[in-house]
Design a protein around this motif. Structure first.
Motif, PDB file in Angstrom:
ATOM      1  N   VAL A 267      56.151  60.643  32.235  1.00  0.00           N
ATOM      2  CA  VAL A 267      55.559  60.315  33.539  1.00  0.00           C
ATOM      3  C   VAL A 267      54.203  59.657  33.352  1.00  0.00           C
ATOM      4  N   LEU A 268      53.360  60.247  32.503  1.00  0.00           N
ATOM      5  CA  LEU A 268      52.010  59.725  32.303  1.00  0.00           C
ATOM      6  C   LEU A 268      52.038  58.358  31.634  1.00  0.00           C
ATOM      7  N   GLU A 269      52.939  58.175  30.682  1.00  0.00           N
ATOM      8  CA  GLU A 269      53.028  56.894  29.987  1.00  0.00           C
ATOM      9  C   GLU A 269      53.459  55.783  30.939  1.00  0.00           C
ATOM     10  N   VAL A 270      54.466  56.047  31.762  1.00  0.00           N
ATOM     11  CA  VAL A 270      54.930  55.039  32.718  1.00  0.00           C
ATOM     12  C   VAL A 270      53.844  54.755  33.757  1.00  0.00           C
ATOM     13  N   SER A 271      53.128  55.792  34.191  1.00  0.00           N
ATOM     14  CA  SER A 271      52.041  55.592  35.152  1.00  0.00           C
ATOM     15  C   SER A 271      51.011  54.623  34.607  1.00  0.00           C
ATOM     16  N   ARG A 272      50.614  54.832  33.359  1.00  0.00           N
ATOM     17  CA  ARG A 272      49.618  53.938  32.761  1.00  0.00           C
ATOM     18  C   ARG A 272      50.150  52.521  32.599  1.00  0.00           C
ATOM     19  N   THR A 273      51.427  52.401  32.288  1.00  0.00           N
ATOM     20  CA  THR A 273      52.016  51.086  32.033  1.00  0.00           C
ATOM     21  C   THR A 273      52.168  50.258  33.298  1.00  0.00           C
ATOM     22  N   TRP A 274      52.534  50.905  34.405  1.00  0.00           N
ATOM     23  CA  TRP A 274      52.907  50.190  35.626  1.00  0.00           C
ATOM     24  C   TRP A 274      51.880  50.322  36.757  1.00  0.00           C
ATOM     25  N   ALA A 275      50.703  50.842  36.462  1.00  0.00           N
ATOM     26  CA  ALA A 275      49.741  51.131  37.525  1.00  0.00           C
ATOM     27  C   ALA A 275      49.033  49.896  38.091  1.00  0.00           C
ATOM     28  N   ALA A 276      49.005  48.792  37.346  1.00  0.00           N
ATOM     29  CA  ALA A 276      48.213  47.624  37.768  1.00  0.00           C
ATOM     30  C   ALA A 276      48.595  47.103  39.154  1.00  0.00           C
ATOM     31  N   PRO A 277      49.894  46.913  39.469  1.00  0.00           N
ATOM     32  CA  PRO A 277      50.227  46.446  40.823  1.00  0.00           C
ATOM     33  C   PRO A 277      49.798  47.428  41.911  1.00  0.00           C
ATOM     34  N   LEU A 278      49.887  48.722  41.625  1.00  0.00           N
ATOM     35  CA  LEU A 278      49.441  49.713  42.599  1.00  0.00           C
ATOM     36  C   LEU A 278      47.939  49.601  42.821  1.00  0.00           C
ATOM     37  N   GLN A 279      47.191  49.417  41.745  1.00  0.00           N
ATOM     38  CA  GLN A 279      45.738  49.247  41.851  1.00  0.00           C
ATOM     39  C   GLN A 279      45.401  48.026  42.705  1.00  0.00           C
ATOM     40  N   THR A 280      46.111  46.933  42.483  1.00  0.00           N
ATOM     41  CA  THR A 280      45.878  45.708  43.263  1.00  0.00           C
ATOM     42  C   THR A 280      46.209  45.925  44.727  1.00  0.00           C
ATOM     43  N   LEU A 281      47.324  46.605  44.994  1.00  0.00           N
ATOM     44  CA  LEU A 281      47.735  46.851  46.381  1.00  0.00           C
ATOM     45  C   LEU A 281      46.712  47.722  47.104  1.00  0.00           C
ATOM     46  N   VAL A 282      46.220  48.768  46.446  1.00  0.00           N
ATOM     47  CA  VAL A 282      45.222  49.640  47.062  1.00  0.00           C
ATOM     48  C   VAL A 282      43.935  48.866  47.348  1.00  0.00           C
ATOM     49  N   THR A 283      43.519  48.044  46.397  1.00  0.00           N
ATOM     50  CA  THR A 283      42.290  47.258  46.568  1.00  0.00           C
ATOM     51  C   THR A 283      42.410  46.314  47.757  1.00  0.00           C
ATOM     52  N   GLU A 284      43.534  45.612  47.840  1.00  0.00           N
ATOM     53  CA  GLU A 284      43.737  44.670  48.947  1.00  0.00           C
ATOM     54  C   GLU A 284      43.871  45.392  50.276  1.00  0.00           C
ATOM     55  N   LEU A 285      44.477  46.560  50.257  1.00  0.00           N
ATOM     56  CA  LEU A 285      44.640  47.336  51.486  1.00  0.00           C
ATOM     57  C   LEU A 285      43.275  47.744  52.040  1.00  0.00           C
ATOM     58  N   VAL A 286      42.415  48.251  51.169  1.00  0.00           N
ATOM     59  CA  VAL A 286      41.061  48.621  51.610  1.00  0.00           C
ATOM     60  C   VAL A 286      40.321  47.395  52.132  1.00  0.00           C
ATOM     61  N   SER A 287      40.486  46.272  51.439  1.00  0.00           N
ATOM     62  CA  SER A 287      39.811  45.038  51.845  1.00  0.00           C
ATOM     63  C   SER A 287      40.225  44.580  53.230  1.00  0.00           C
ATOM     64  N   ARG A 288      41.503  44.758  53.561  1.00  0.00           N
ATOM     65  CA  ARG A 288      42.047  44.210  54.806  1.00  0.00           C
ATOM     66  C   ARG A 288      41.873  45.119  56.013  1.00  0.00           C
ATOM     67  N   ILE A 289      41.509  46.363  55.795  1.00  0.00           N
ATOM     68  CA  ILE A 289      41.331  47.278  56.920  1.00  0.00           C
ATOM     69  C   ILE A 289      39.949  47.048  57.520  1.00  0.00           C
ATOM     70  N   GLY A 290      39.916  46.486  58.712  1.00  0.00           N
ATOM     71  CA  GLY A 290      38.660  46.126  59.353  1.00  0.00           C
ATOM     72  C   GLY A 290      38.108  47.214  60.230  1.00  0.00           C
ATOM     73  N   PRO A 291      36.967  46.958  60.864  1.00  0.00           N
ATOM     74  CA  PRO A 291      36.320  47.953  61.711  1.00  0.00           C
ATOM     75  C   PRO A 291      37.211  48.472  62.846  1.00  0.00           C
ATOM     76  N   SER A 292      38.039  47.610  63.429  1.00  0.00           N
ATOM     77  CA  SER A 292      38.904  48.068  64.518  1.00  0.00           C
ATOM     78  C   SER A 292      39.923  49.077  64.019  1.00  0.00           C
ATOM     79  N   SER A 293      40.378  48.877  62.766  1.00  0.00           N
ATOM     80  CA  SER A 293      41.352  49.792  62.202  1.00  0.00           C
ATOM     81  C   SER A 293      40.748  51.133  61.850  1.00  0.00           C
ATOM     82  N   LEU A 294      39.423  51.154  61.728  1.00  0.00           N
ATOM     83  CA  LEU A 294      38.762  52.395  61.359  1.00  0.00           C
ATOM     84  C   LEU A 294      38.527  53.298  62.554  1.00  0.00           C
TER      85      LEU A 294
END
Length: 300
Positions: A267-294
């Protein structure tokens, strides 16, 4: 039983949460609106945060210790895409021997810090036949299997200062944020490996038997793990908006002749191997949530 005894047995007092929140507020000038919970092996989700301030769980009053492999046990404050965030590098689990109010203690503290949106992640195992290792699942709904037997973090006397004692749970994962995550996935070219499905929580720490896996699949679960549902229950009770993301780290064996086999190390090995797209998705999600969404309705 005296009501105060019930609080100590089943739930966390408001005073304990407030003590912890005040300690954190006195040790950092950052006032986060987003909280990110990192799943097993997914601590790298905190790496993009700028102006980081990090606290070991051991130094934070009333915080449990994270004992599970792949959970660093650090609370990290920082800035992600111009938004103030707090990130849990390591969560707590039932299988570590913690009561569910301890497992979910940080979520109530986040509410008192001013957090409005919770992004909860996990490493999950696929039950759906169409799911593959390395894919991402946006959680549409969940099955809280421990809750069926009365294991619920909302047990005990009503804590009205956090939220209603009987929260509605027909839509725990925010529909608008789920739609935004799907939209971002398409814009990033992730559509081929991003799903939307139902997560099932089991208590662990053992992985599922073939018969159990078949049952969970029949119940409508697409992926299974050992976390997330308690945090979401408390976050919803506190009035937070929630988006949940699973990284699929293995297939669950549903046939006795199957060669699929799960292990913590895998589990830990696969998490480290495949985490990059998840990291990108989380970053973009935070970026796109504006004041109205908050804009968030809170109970406090």
């Amino acid at each position: 039983m005296d009501p105060s005894d019930a609080v100590s047995l089943y739930s966390c007092s408001f005073d304990k949460c407030e003590e912890t929140a005040q300690w954190l507020l006195s040790h950092t000038m950052q006032r986060p609106k987003f909280a990110i919970v990192c799943g097993s092996g997914l601590g790298m989700l905190a790496e993009p945060l700028k102006n980081q301030e990090s606290f070991s769980y051991a130094e934070i009053p009333n915080f449990p210790s994270s004992t599970a492999p792949g959970h660093a046990g650090q609370l990290v404050f920082g800035e992600l895409q111009g938004k103030l965030c707090v990130c849990m590098k390591g969560r707590f689990h039932m299988y570590e021997g913690y009561s569910l109010w301890k497992v979910t203690f940080p979520i109530r503290v986040f509410k008192l810090l001013g957090v409005e949106i919770l992004i909860v992640t996990n490493a999950a195992r696929a039950l759906a036949d169409s799911y593959r290792t390395g894919e991402l699942m946006i959680i549409r709904d969940h099955i809280n299997l421990p809750g069926f037997s009365g294991q619920n973090p909302l047990l005990g006397p009503s804590q009205e200062r956090f939220g209603p004692h009987f929260p509605a749970f027909s839509s725990p994962y925010d529909q608008e944020l789920r739609a935004l995550a799907l939209e971002i996935s398409e814009s990033l070219g992730y559509s081929s490996f991003v799903k939307e499905g139902v997560y099932c929580m089991v208590g662990g720490p053992n992985f599922e038997s073939v018969a159990e896996a078949r049952l969970l699949h029949m119940l409508g679960a697409d992926a299974v793990g050992m976390s997330t549902a308690p945090e979401v229950l408390v976050a919803k009770d506190c009035g937070l908006r929630i988006v949940g993301l699973s990284l699929i780290v293995s297939k669950v064996a549903k046939e006795y002749a199957s060669r699929e086999s799960a292990s913590r190390e895998g589990v830990l090995e696969v998490s480290r191997t495949w985490a990059a797209p998840l990291q990108t998705l989380v970053t973009e999600l935070v970026s796109r949530i504006g004041p109205s969404s908050l804009a968030c309705s809170g109970a406090l």
